[in-house]
Structure formats: structure tokens, C-alpha cells
Scaffold this motif. Structure first.
Motif, PDB file in Angstrom:
ATOM      1  N   ILE A   1       0.891  -1.174  -0.070  1.00 41.41           N
ATOM      2  CA  ILE A   1       0.070  -0.263  -0.254  1.00 41.41           C
ATOM      3  C   ILE A   1       1.002   1.249   0.178  1.00 41.41           C
ATOM      4  O   ILE A   1       1.960   1.345   0.793  1.00 41.41           O
ATOM      5  CB  ILE A   1      -0.941  -0.131   1.145  1.00 41.41           C
ATOM      6  N   TYR A   2       0.560   2.175  -0.986  1.00 36.60           N
ATOM      7  CA  TYR A   2       1.392   3.383  -1.022  1.00 36.60           C
ATOM      8  C   TYR A   2       0.737   4.356  -0.547  1.00 36.60           C
ATOM      9  O   TYR A   2      -0.738   4.589  -0.715  1.00 36.60           O
ATOM     10  CB  TYR A   2       1.888   3.738  -2.372  1.00 36.60           C
ATOM     11  N   PHE A   3       1.333   5.668  -0.573  1.00 37.05           N
ATOM     12  CA  PHE A   3       0.608   7.156  -0.017  1.00 37.05           C
ATOM     13  C   PHE A   3       0.939   8.078  -0.952  1.00 37.05           C
ATOM     14  O   PHE A   3       2.208   8.037  -1.152  1.00 37.05           O
ATOM     15  CB  PHE A   3       0.903   7.205   1.478  1.00 37.05           C
ATOM     16  N   THR A   4      -0.230   8.723  -1.343  1.00 35.21           N
ATOM     17  CA  THR A   4       0.219  10.132  -1.976  1.00 35.21           C
ATOM     18  C   THR A   4      -0.706  11.169  -1.379  1.00 35.21           C
ATOM     19  O   THR A   4      -1.772  10.654  -0.569  1.00 35.21           O
ATOM     20  CB  THR A   4       0.103   9.478  -3.412  1.00 35.21           C
ATOM     21  N   ASP A   5      -0.641  12.329  -2.347  1.00 32.04           N
ATOM     22  CA  ASP A   5      -1.547  13.273  -1.663  1.00 32.04           C
ATOM     23  C   ASP A   5      -1.770  14.391  -2.965  1.00 32.04           C
ATOM     24  O   ASP A   5      -1.054  14.693  -3.753  1.00 32.04           O
ATOM     25  CB  ASP A   5      -0.462  13.956  -0.634  1.00 32.04           C
TER      26      ASP A   5
END
Lengths: 214, 66
Positions: free
Chosen positions: B45-49
Motif C-alpha cells: 500500500i502506497y501513500f500519495t497526496d
């Protein structure tokens, strides 16, 4: 994550491996991301994801730090998942991205008296995968225009701020469809509107170089 | 004649139900290979904004992910 099989332990909720801590989420702009969590799932029938936040949240504005308060009930952010939100890559790993919408998640805190109450956090997150979403990318000059890029479809808006060094921007995780792209010029530079930008799954929609004028 | 029609309808409905329940247990990966969703999988699971021009930094206290 919550899996479809309620007979699993914890009613199907599975803990992911995450390194707890405070991160500046604005670092992840223009398509940049970071590995947030890994784990093992008994099956890939995903129903929900739950992100649990602490209370040490804050923002910096014009060099000044403000608390970012959060209500207890807002510390758990639950989002439903279905097969369209994630992809299964070769080798069998389930993969997806959590997209934190900073702009829509932070509001001025109007509780209490006075005007310096800081801000309040109510998280808006979206789940997407690269195989089920598209991207818009381009470049805006001059750098002095400090533009804000908005990709709009219906009532949804995704925002990007071009790189300070080269003016390039990228908006990821977009639902396929026809967008209008607004380039909001600052410092006396005029705005520009690009209509009918088509976004398709798995594809980058490249915009031609955009030059803003005073 | 009426019974035959009913039997045929039932068989057709059952086939459709079985087809859809099997579909629910499988998905195609990026190479278009059918994956059994009921098997164990690893998760990444990756996180971005999505950005806001209002703030210089936004510090979020991430504690757990379920």
C-alpha cells in the motif's frame, strides 16, 4: 483491511505493517508516493480499509505552526474497497494507493472564541490503483506565475502545484472521463482553461506546454 | 409443456447465478491472467497526496492501518 469473510478472526480485519509516525504529506506531490504499509491477507476479497490517526497533527502556514485538531470520532478513517480500487500485480500482490486530499481535509477551526484557533482535520481519502485510473501531466511557465492546477470533472476537483524547479506537474489517481483543467495563475498572471482533456485508465494525458501571461 | 418451460428457466437462472458467483471469486491481473481472490495474497500500500496551496506543510500522525 477488512476482508469479505466474517468467519475470519477479528471479523475479517487484518493489521498491516506500518511504521507509525508523523509525516509531511505535502512532500508527496506531482505523483510522488511512499510505501506506507505491507502485509499478508488470507484472501484478496477486500471490503474496507481503516486508517487510524494520532493526535499529533499540525500545519505550517507562512512559516508559522498551527495545531491541527482532530475529534476522537475522526481518528478512524474507513473507506470501502472493491475490485476496482486495487490491482493484483504479477506475483500475486494486492497493490493500491491511498490518496490524502489535503485541501478538503483541513478547515479553519471556528470553535471557541477568538480568531486564532488553528485548524481542524477531517480526513478525505481516496483509494486508487494505477491500472484503474489515469493521469494528467504537463508543464506551466513561467515559474514566477506560481500556478495552481485543478482537474475538474463534475463536482470532483483534483489539485496539483507544479514543481518549483521546472514547472512540471502531474495529477494521479483520476477516474477515466473528460476533464477541464484550470491553470490558476498567481502574482498577476492570468488564468487559463483547457477543456475536454480525456483521461483513460492506465494512460498519461500529456498537455502541451502552458505559458501564462500577465 | 408448462413444466418444461419452468425447468428450462430454472436451469438458466442457476447458470447465471453460478457464473456471477464464480466471477466474484476471481479477477484479472495486469497481464490479464485470472487470479483466485480466495487465496492468500501479500498487500503493498502506497501513500500519495492531492495538494493544497494554503499550507507550507501538513503533518499527519499516522498510527495504524487495518
Amino acid at each position: 483491511m477488512k476482508l469479505e469473510d466474517d468467519s475470519l478472526p477479528n471479523s475479517g480485519w487484518v493489521n498491516m505493517n506500518i511504521r507509525p509516525g508523523i509525516i509531511n504529506i505535502l512532500r508527496f506531490r506531482n505523483g510522488l508516493d511512499t510505501l506506507l504499509a505491507t502485509g499478508t491477507l488470507p484472501n484478496a476479497r477486500l471490503k474496507k480499509i481503516k486508517l487510524i490517526l494520532g493526535i499529533q497533527n499540525s500545519v505550517m502556514k507562512n512559516g508559522q505552526s498551527f495545531p491541527l485538531k482532530i475529534k476522537d470520532e475522526d481518528r478512524e478513517v474507513i473507506v470501502s474497497l472493491d475490485i476496482n480500487n486495487f490491482e493484483i500485480i504479477n506475483g500475486g500482490s494486492v497493490m493500491f494507493w491511498i490518496d490524502f486530499d489535503a485541501g478538503n481535509s483541513i478547515r479553519v477551526d471556528n470553535s471557541g472564541s477568538g480568531n486564532n484557533n488553528g485548524y481542524r482535520l477531517k480526513s478525505h481519502i481516496k483509494i486508487f490503483s494505477h491500472s484503474n485510473s489515469g493521469r494528467i501531466e504537463g508543464k506551466v511557465l513561467p515559474l514566477a506565475a506560481d500556478p495552481i492546477i485543478k482537474a475538474v470533472i463534475g463536482t470532483d476537483t483534483a489539485t496539483a502545484i507544479p514543481d518549483d524547479d521546472d514547472g512540471e506537474f502531474k495529477i494521479v489517481g483520476l477516474t477515466a472521463g473528460t476533464y477541464k483543467v484550470i491553470i490558476d495563475g498567481q502574482n498577476g498572471y492570468s488564468d487559463t482553461l483547457i477543456q475536454n482533456v480525456i483521461v483513460s485508465k492506465r494512460e498519461d494525458s500529456h498537455l502541451p506546454l502552458i505559458r501564462l501571461r500577465r | 409443456m408448462k413444466n418444461k418451460f419452468l425447468k428450462t428457466t430454472l436451469v438458466l437462472l442457476s447458470s447465471v447465478a453460478i457464473f456471477y458467483s464464480c466471477q466474484k471469486d476471481a479477477a484479472k491481473n495486469e497481464a490479464n491472467i485470472l487470479i483466485n481472490l480466495n487465496e492468500p495474497h501479500t498487500a503493498v500500500i502506497y501513500f500519495t497526496d492531492h495538494q493544497t496551496p494554503v499550507f507550507d506543510s501538513v503533518f499527519i500522525d499516522m498510527q495504524r492501518l487495518k
